[in-house]
Design an enzyme around this catalytic site. Sequence first.
Site, mmCIF file in Angstrom:
data_model
loop_
_atom_site.group_PDB
_atom_site.id
_atom_site.type_symbol
_atom_site.label_atom_id
_atom_site.label_comp_id
_atom_site.label_asym_id
_atom_site.label_seq_id
_atom_site.Cartn_x
_atom_site.Cartn_y
_atom_site.Cartn_z
ATOM 1 N N CYS A 119 0.834 -1.211 0.000
ATOM 2 C CA CYS A 119 0.000 0.000 0.000
ATOM 3 C C CYS A 119 0.869 1.261 0.000
ATOM 4 O O CYS A 119 2.012 1.253 0.458
ATOM 5 C CB CYS A 119 -0.884 0.044 1.236
ATOM 6 S SG CYS A 119 -2.228 -1.143 1.202
ATOM 7 N N GLU A 121 0.709 3.918 1.870
ATOM 8 C CA GLU A 121 1.118 4.391 3.190
ATOM 9 C C GLU A 121 2.330 3.609 3.695
ATOM 10 O O GLU A 121 3.275 4.168 4.272
ATOM 11 C CB GLU A 121 -0.039 4.228 4.200
ATOM 12 C CG GLU A 121 -1.303 4.981 3.831
ATOM 13 C CD GLU A 121 -2.266 4.154 2.978
ATOM 14 O OE1 GLU A 121 -1.803 3.436 2.070
ATOM 15 O OE2 GLU A 121 -3.473 4.235 3.217
ATOM 16 N N CYS A 152 -6.126 1.184 4.986
ATOM 17 C CA CYS A 152 -6.529 -0.186 5.335
ATOM 18 C C CYS A 152 -5.963 -0.545 6.713
ATOM 19 O O CYS A 152 -5.151 0.195 7.295
ATOM 20 C CB CYS A 152 -6.045 -1.169 4.275
ATOM 21 S SG CYS A 152 -4.304 -1.613 4.440
HETATM 22 N N1 THU Z 1 -4.338 0.471 -1.145
HETATM 23 C C1 THU Z 1 -3.455 1.374 -0.625
HETATM 24 O O1 THU Z 1 -2.446 1.729 -1.260
HETATM 25 N N2 THU Z 1 -3.687 1.869 0.622
HETATM 26 C C2 THU Z 1 -4.750 1.557 1.392
HETATM 27 O O2 THU Z 1 -4.832 1.975 2.538
HETATM 28 C C3 THU Z 1 -5.819 0.746 0.826
HETATM 29 C C4 THU Z 1 -5.506 0.036 -0.446
HETATM 30 C C5 THU Z 1 -4.072 -0.069 -2.478
HETATM 31 C C6 THU Z 1 -3.691 -1.509 -2.496
HETATM 32 C C7 THU Z 1 -4.093 -1.922 -3.893
HETATM 33 O O3 THU Z 1 -3.033 -1.629 -4.785
HETATM 34 C C8 THU Z 1 -5.261 -1.011 -4.243
HETATM 35 O O4 THU Z 1 -5.236 0.028 -3.269
HETATM 36 C C9 THU Z 1 -6.607 -1.707 -4.193
HETATM 37 O O5 THU Z 1 -6.763 -2.360 -2.995
#
Ligand code: THU
Length: 206
Positions: A119, A121, A152
Amino acid sequence: MTFKFGYAKNVLGNMVKCSNGFEGITMLGRSEKLIGSVVLSAGLMVSASGKNVTMNAISTGKVVATMNDDVLLGHAKTAMNNSYSPYSKFKVGCALLTDGGKIYHGCNVENASYRATICAECVAFAKAVSEGERKFQAVSIVSSGGDFTYPCGICRQMMSEFNINIKVILESNGAVKTFALSELLPHSFNADQLDNNNKQLNPLNK
Ligand code: THU
């Protein structure tokens, strides 16, 4: 009190706080770089009254600046441009502000083996921590999804290691929401729940 910085350029309204109690709002400022130079120059700032600009050594404290939310969101949008998300097509960008005023960018990095995805973050935190940063005060998150993008669970946990009260700034169609991370992750698991030796390692206790 309102102050204007010596190396002034375009960022309005940054709240600046120093560890010695000084605080003010920039009329003109050079945002994160400026904050860095204030630390380096032992807090030399320039006070402004009309067009008269006077150099004052008003602070030798460490600057712990609170960046303007919109500026930090702008950084997250820039970071989002580098998102590698060919599978979800959901771009996420994040900007992480350290106590020293430095900003680290992160974007999501996906993988054909889906669970290897990282992700935005976590990328920003890993980048910053690997550069020696340990103290963070704000994080902004945006996505291509249009709605507010709440971090998330794994990202909330990652962030909580360093500051359970970090300011989380979200944006959707121009509307901004801010939270303390503790609101988004109540009753968090942390090193205090580990055995005594590990408790001492908890950065939150230092
Ligand atoms: N994702 C993030 O980068 N940060 C989050 O807090 C939630 C989800 C990304 C992971 C994945 O590449 C895409 O969002 C869809 O889940």
